[in-house]
Design an enzyme around this catalytic site. Structure first.
Site, short mmCIF file in Angstrom:
data_model
loop_
_atom_site.label_atom_id
_atom_site.label_comp_id
_atom_site.label_asym_id
_atom_site.label_seq_id
_atom_site.Cartn_x
_atom_site.Cartn_y
_atom_site.Cartn_z
N CYS A 55 11.80 -7.65 1.45
CA CYS A 55 12.98 -6.62 1.53
C CYS A 55 13.76 -6.92 3.05
O CYS A 55 13.07 -7.62 3.95
CB CYS A 55 12.48 -5.21 1.43
SG CYS A 55 11.37 -4.68 2.93
N ILE A 62 0.73 -1.25 -0.04
CA ILE A 62 0.11 0.04 -0.04
C ILE A 62 0.89 1.24 0.10
O ILE A 62 1.59 1.57 1.25
CB ILE A 62 -1.02 -0.08 1.15
CG1 ILE A 62 -1.72 -1.32 1.23
CG2 ILE A 62 -1.69 1.34 1.11
CD1 ILE A 62 -2.53 -1.51 2.66
N GLU A 63 1.24 1.90 -1.25
CA GLU A 63 1.91 2.92 -1.23
C GLU A 63 1.10 4.34 -0.93
O GLU A 63 0.07 4.47 -0.57
CB GLU A 63 2.54 3.20 -2.72
CG GLU A 63 3.32 1.92 -2.99
CD GLU A 63 3.91 1.70 -4.53
OE1 GLU A 63 3.41 2.86 -5.32
OE2 GLU A 63 4.65 1.07 -4.52
N GLU A 68 4.18 -8.02 2.92
CA GLU A 68 4.33 -8.81 3.94
C GLU A 68 3.86 -8.40 5.33
O GLU A 68 3.49 -9.08 6.19
CB GLU A 68 6.15 -9.28 3.90
CG GLU A 68 6.54 -10.02 2.65
CD GLU A 68 6.77 -8.96 1.53
OE1 GLU A 68 6.18 -7.96 1.43
OE2 GLU A 68 7.74 -9.42 0.95
N CYS A 92 5.02 -2.72 2.93
CA CYS A 92 5.14 -3.81 1.79
C CYS A 92 4.01 -4.99 2.33
O CYS A 92 3.37 -4.94 3.26
CB CYS A 92 6.40 -4.53 2.37
SG CYS A 92 7.76 -3.61 1.81
N CYS A 96 11.11 -6.17 6.04
CA CYS A 96 10.21 -7.38 6.28
C CYS A 96 10.81 -8.70 6.63
O CYS A 96 10.05 -9.11 7.72
CB CYS A 96 9.37 -7.67 5.07
SG CYS A 96 8.30 -6.37 4.36
N1 THU Z 1 7.38 -4.39 -1.92
C1 THU Z 1 6.91 -5.38 -1.06
O1 THU Z 1 5.70 -5.02 -1.10
N2 THU Z 1 7.52 -6.02 -0.50
C2 THU Z 1 8.90 -6.47 -0.55
O2 THU Z 1 9.25 -7.26 0.18
C3 THU Z 1 9.52 -5.50 -1.47
C4 THU Z 1 9.10 -4.35 -1.95
C5 THU Z 1 6.79 -3.08 -2.37
C6 THU Z 1 6.94 -1.57 -1.68
C7 THU Z 1 6.72 -0.91 -3.04
O3 THU Z 1 5.39 -0.44 -2.77
C8 THU Z 1 7.01 -1.54 -3.95
O4 THU Z 1 6.97 -3.03 -3.83
C9 THU Z 1 8.07 -1.44 -4.67
O5 THU Z 1 9.34 -1.28 -3.92
#
Ligand code: THU
Length: 139
Positions: free
Chosen positions: A92, A44-45, A56, A54, A95
């Site tokens: 990442c 969710i940005e 996770e 993220c 997470c």
């Molecule tokens: N993102 C995730 O949802 N999980 C991760 O482990 C890596 C990155 C998302 C964050 C952001 O919304 C998009 O991917 C680009 O980084």
């Protein structure tokens, strides 16, 4: 061998709800608890960027907020919007550290999936070796 098909399906389904207008990168996650519940999450940005979360951690936050604290595995599926899941989307570092808070690193499985047939399985210990945890803070 554990059957992760349903968990992967849930992660792929959760990816459809990703709110990613800035990166266009859509991620879904499905967290399996020890009592066999599944909590899903998506990224969710936010226009201010840093409040983004993220997939996770979204799933883990949902579980913890519902009182579920013991986890077996998490499936993750991610790729750019409109693209098939042709690549593995690894969690990442933030997470990985949040997973570390709630599990034993060698007893928690991270399934990185392209489909229910094509996936990789790691323990958290493999993806976050020699990690920092709450036990280190005890005096
Ligand atoms: N993102 C995730 O949802 N999980 C991760 O482990 C890596 C990155 C998302 C964050 C952001 O919304 C998009 O991917 C680009 O980084």
């Amino acid at each position: 061998m554990t059957d992760y098909r349903n968990l992967i399906k849930e992660a792929i389904r959760a990816r459809e709800n990703a709110y990613a207008p800035y990166s266009g990168y859509m991620v879904g996650a499905a967290l399996l608890t020890n009592d066999l519940r599944i909590y899903t999450g998506c990224n969710i940005e936010n226009a201010a960027f840093t409040p983004g979360i993220c997939a996770e951690r979204c799933a883990i936050s949902k579980a913890v907020s519902e009182g579920s604290l013991k986890f077996k595995a998490i499936a993750i599926a991610g790729s750019p919007r409109g693209e098939a899941l042709t690549r593995y989307s690894y969690p990442c570092g933030v997470c990985r550290q949040v997973m570390r808070e709630f599990v034993k690193p060698n007893d928690f499985f991270i399934i990185v999936a392209k489909s229910v047939e094509e996936y990789q399985v790691f323990t958290l210990e493999q993806l976050l070796p020699e990690s920092f945890g709450g036990e280190q803070l005890s005096v």
